[in-house]
Design an enzyme around this catalytic site. Structure first.
Site, mmCIF file in Angstrom:
data_model
loop_
_atom_site.group_PDB
_atom_site.id
_atom_site.type_symbol
_atom_site.label_atom_id
_atom_site.label_comp_id
_atom_site.label_asym_id
_atom_site.label_seq_id
_atom_site.Cartn_x
_atom_site.Cartn_y
_atom_site.Cartn_z
ATOM 1 N N LYS A 1 0.824 -1.210 0.000
ATOM 2 C CA LYS A 1 0.000 0.000 0.000
ATOM 3 C C LYS A 1 0.856 1.257 0.000
ATOM 4 O O LYS A 1 0.610 2.207 -0.754
ATOM 5 C CB LYS A 1 -0.915 0.001 1.222
ATOM 6 C CG LYS A 1 -1.726 1.296 1.401
ATOM 7 C CD LYS A 1 -2.536 1.268 2.667
ATOM 8 C CE LYS A 1 -1.747 1.774 3.846
ATOM 9 N NZ LYS A 1 -2.061 3.157 4.246
ATOM 10 N N ASN A 2 1.892 1.263 0.848
ATOM 11 C CA ASN A 2 2.714 2.466 0.985
ATOM 12 C C ASN A 2 3.673 2.672 -0.177
ATOM 13 O O ASN A 2 4.379 3.673 -0.228
ATOM 14 C CB ASN A 2 3.490 2.424 2.307
ATOM 15 C CG ASN A 2 2.578 2.581 3.500
ATOM 16 O OD1 ASN A 2 1.490 3.164 3.398
ATOM 17 N ND2 ASN A 2 2.986 2.055 4.645
ATOM 18 N N ARG B 1 -3.812 10.066 4.359
ATOM 19 C CA ARG B 1 -2.675 10.976 4.452
ATOM 20 C C ARG B 1 -1.887 11.043 3.145
ATOM 21 O O ARG B 1 -1.307 12.080 2.813
ATOM 22 C CB ARG B 1 -1.764 10.539 5.600
ATOM 23 C CG ARG B 1 -0.570 11.483 5.761
ATOM 24 C CD ARG B 1 0.097 11.340 7.091
ATOM 25 N NE ARG B 1 1.212 12.272 7.197
ATOM 26 C CZ ARG B 1 1.091 13.542 7.510
ATOM 27 N NH1 ARG B 1 -0.102 14.053 7.737
ATOM 28 N NH2 ARG B 1 2.157 14.327 7.583
ATOM 29 N N CYS C 1 -5.048 7.918 9.764
ATOM 30 C CA CYS C 1 -5.281 7.333 11.086
ATOM 31 C C CYS C 1 -5.065 8.330 12.211
ATOM 32 O O CYS C 1 -4.222 9.224 12.121
ATOM 33 C CB CYS C 1 -4.350 6.133 11.292
ATOM 34 S SG CYS C 1 -4.795 4.694 10.329
ATOM 35 N N ARG D 1 0.840 14.598 12.697
ATOM 36 C CA ARG D 1 1.813 14.319 11.649
ATOM 37 C C ARG D 1 1.897 15.556 10.761
ATOM 38 O O ARG D 1 1.317 15.608 9.679
ATOM 39 C CB ARG D 1 1.409 13.066 10.861
ATOM 40 C CG ARG D 1 1.525 11.797 11.669
ATOM 41 C CD ARG D 1 1.237 10.563 10.852
ATOM 42 N NE ARG D 1 -0.189 10.368 10.677
ATOM 43 C CZ ARG D 1 -0.707 9.355 9.967
ATOM 44 N NH1 ARG D 1 0.081 8.495 9.366
ATOM 45 N NH2 ARG D 1 -2.012 9.219 9.860
ATOM 46 N N PRO D 2 2.586 16.600 11.238
ATOM 47 C CA PRO D 2 2.595 17.874 10.517
ATOM 48 C C PRO D 2 3.228 17.723 9.137
ATOM 49 O O PRO D 2 4.103 16.895 8.915
ATOM 50 C CB PRO D 2 3.432 18.781 11.423
ATOM 51 C CG PRO D 2 4.253 17.850 12.257
ATOM 52 C CD PRO D 2 3.406 16.630 12.452
ATOM 53 N N ILE D 3 2.749 18.577 8.211
ATOM 54 C CA ILE D 3 3.265 18.532 6.840
ATOM 55 C C ILE D 3 4.251 19.661 6.582
ATOM 56 O O ILE D 3 4.526 19.992 5.432
ATOM 57 C CB ILE D 3 2.109 18.562 5.819
ATOM 58 C CG1 ILE D 3 1.282 19.844 5.962
ATOM 59 C CG2 ILE D 3 1.230 17.328 5.981
ATOM 60 C CD1 ILE D 3 0.258 20.012 4.863
ATOM 61 N N LEU E 1 7.456 19.758 6.778
ATOM 62 C CA LEU E 1 8.600 19.344 5.975
ATOM 63 C C LEU E 1 8.247 19.353 4.490
ATOM 64 O O LEU E 1 9.066 19.736 3.651
ATOM 65 C CB LEU E 1 9.077 17.952 6.391
ATOM 66 C CG LEU E 1 9.844 17.841 7.704
ATOM 67 C CD1 LEU E 1 10.130 16.375 8.017
ATOM 68 C CD2 LEU E 1 11.151 18.618 7.628
ATOM 69 N N ASP F 1 4.981 0.884 12.107
ATOM 70 C CA ASP F 1 3.748 0.246 11.670
ATOM 71 C C ASP F 1 3.604 -1.193 12.157
ATOM 72 O O ASP F 1 2.548 -1.814 11.956
ATOM 73 C CB ASP F 1 3.642 0.280 10.137
ATOM 74 C CG ASP F 1 3.121 1.602 9.618
ATOM 75 O OD1 ASP F 1 2.739 2.460 10.443
ATOM 76 O OD2 ASP F 1 3.083 1.799 8.385
ATOM 77 N N VAL G 1 8.447 7.428 16.733
ATOM 78 C CA VAL G 1 7.985 8.092 15.506
ATOM 79 C C VAL G 1 6.705 8.889 15.736
ATOM 80 O O VAL G 1 6.641 10.075 15.424
ATOM 81 C CB VAL G 1 7.793 7.055 14.377
ATOM 82 C CG1 VAL G 1 7.306 7.740 13.095
ATOM 83 C CG2 VAL G 1 9.090 6.296 14.119
ATOM 84 N N ARG H 1 -8.344 -0.508 5.246
ATOM 85 C CA ARG H 1 -7.495 0.471 4.563
ATOM 86 C C ARG H 1 -6.117 -0.097 4.237
ATOM 87 O O ARG H 1 -5.433 0.403 3.338
ATOM 88 C CB ARG H 1 -7.321 1.738 5.422
ATOM 89 C CG ARG H 1 -8.582 2.591 5.525
ATOM 90 C CD ARG H 1 -8.326 3.885 6.293
ATOM 91 N NE ARG H 1 -7.127 4.522 5.807
ATOM 92 C CZ ARG H 1 -6.062 4.830 6.562
ATOM 93 N NH1 ARG H 1 -6.058 4.543 7.854
ATOM 94 N NH2 ARG H 1 -5.017 5.412 6.045
#
Length: 419
Positions: free
Chosen positions: A22-23, A92, A116, A121-123, A125, A308, A330, A400
């Site tokens: 998936k990732n 995400r 999730c 999980r700031p964006i 970056l 994960d 993480v 998912r």
């Protein structure tokens, strides 16, 4: 709303083939936006997140077809620069479309991504990196971002943290940028290497993925018919490995890349589980269900132990002999599932990012609520190993990331059904 009903206490035996990751497939599908030709992506898992990405691509005007495990994207007619908020909010990975859309069209409207509930999980970056390449980004209203760029300019970017998503976004943006882009402290995950390999198939001059420093020389335009197969899903493989570790039994997993699951295999061996490499794509896992505690597990970016897989290991360690300590480095809020495990009789204490698990002799079935993807997988593992019947609600989270999860488990001896 779908739920799993699990009758615990059954050993697992059989063989499973691991689907595509998936990732890996999600950023690769985002990368098809760069290509004005036709991209055929093979070994795609049938998952809600993948379906959502297909819907996003279709909403942009691209022609998307699904044929079994293949997704065909005709990139000729890109007619929109707006990602529907209803779709972006579901996952995400929608954020990685920023790099490819800006690279091709110079403009995108997109909302902050969903996904999730496992902590912030700031964006930043992502946004800061794209700004360094020339993008102008405004937060309009209600979390809608308006991003535009005349032409991305190659530059050198040092990431404060080896973020997978930020690395992917920069790779995609740099593919149509002028000049060379260098990403330092880049993520090293196998999914990054897979994205690089797909971009190379498109004709992008890119190398270094997996080393921490990636070099990309952009193309003026990409128009190429290409066929590419996605790597197997290491987290799905690791989850099935954890299932048989918890229940006992013997399972053969085919279609894997052992290097990608080596940290998982290492820790399972420390628990007393046998993990045997049959060939470069097949492993056999044997367990008697009597597991040993692990002194300390610390999550970290690849090639370390993946975050994960943290919930799944907490689940199996709940029945291990002795006390284990798990440190989550993480995500700051990834123990939301622990309260559910404790309803089954688990003895777990959580303080901030540290979980102390005192193994108990048995877990008992309970009514459970899945609140995120991997936490839901952990509850399923615990239910398989418990005495009695468990009901797991909100399995939409599990869907998912796991294709036909209950069917695959049922095929190897689990008593589990969807209602």
């Amino acid at each position: 709303m779908d739920k799993f009903v699990v009758e615990g206490g059954n050993r697992l035996h059989g063989e499973l083939k691991i689907p595509g990751a998936k990732n890996a497939v999600l950023p690769i599908l985002a990368a098809t936006v760069l290509n004005r030709g036709t991209s055929v992506i093979r070994n795609c898992p049938v998952l809600e997140d993948v379906k959502t990405m297909q819907e996003i691509l279709s909403s942009l005007g691209l022609k998307v077809e699904h044929d079994g495990q293949s997704i065909i994207v005709d990139g000729k007619n890109l007619s929109s620069n707006t990602i529907p908020e209803s779709l972006a909010s579901k996952m995400r990975s929608s954020i990685v479309l920023m790099g490819s859309m800006l690279g091709r069209t110079g403009e995108i409207y997109i909302s902050y991504p969903g996904g999730c509930a496992i902590g912030p999980r700031p964006i930043d970056l992502h946004l800061n990196s794209l700004r360094k390449m020339g993008a102008e980004i405004d937060d309009l209203y209600k979390g809608i971002l308006h991003c535009r760029v005349k032409k991305f300019q190659g530059t050198e970017i040092l990431l404060d943290y080896p973020s997978v998503g930020a690395t992917e976004n920069i790779m995609l943006a740099a593919s149509l940028a002028e000049g060379e882009t260098i990403i330092r402290n880049a993520a090293k995950e196998p999914e990054i290497v897979d994205l690089q390999n797909f971009l190379q198939a498109l004709g992008v001059k890119i190398h270094g993925a997996g080393t921490g420093v990636i070099h990309i020389n952009g193309c003026r335009e990409i128009e190429k018919d290409v066929t590419y197969s996605v790597i197997p899903d290491r987290i799905v493989a690791g989850t099935y490995m954890a299932c048989v570790a918890a229940t006992g039994g013997e399972l053969v997993l085919d279609g894997i890349d052992y290097e990608h699951v080596s940290s998982i295999a290492y820790l399972l061996r420390n628990c007393g589980v046998s993990v045997e490499l049959l060939n470069d794509k097949t492993i056999r896992i044997k367990s008697d269900g009597n597991l040993k505690a692990i002194e300390v597990i610390r999550t970290s970016p690849y090639p370390g132990f993946p975050t994960d897989m943290q919930p799944q290991f907490v689940a199996i360690l709940s029945k291990a002999k002795g006390t284990s300590v798990v440190i989550e480095t993480v995500f700051e809020n990834r123990y939301g599932y622990v309260e559910q495990l404790m309803r089954m009789g688990a003895d777990i204490t959580v303080r901030e990012r540290v979980a102390v698990i005192k193994g108990v002799k048995r877990l008992t079935g309970a009514f459970l609520e899945a609140s995120d993807l991997r936490g839901g997988a952990a509850l399923t593992i615990a239910a398989l190993a418990a005495e009695g019947t468990s009901v797991i609600n909100n399995v939409k989270h599990i869907d998912r990331g796991y294709e036909a999860f209950e069917k695959n488990l049922g095929a190897i001896g689990a008593k589990i059904r969807r209602e």
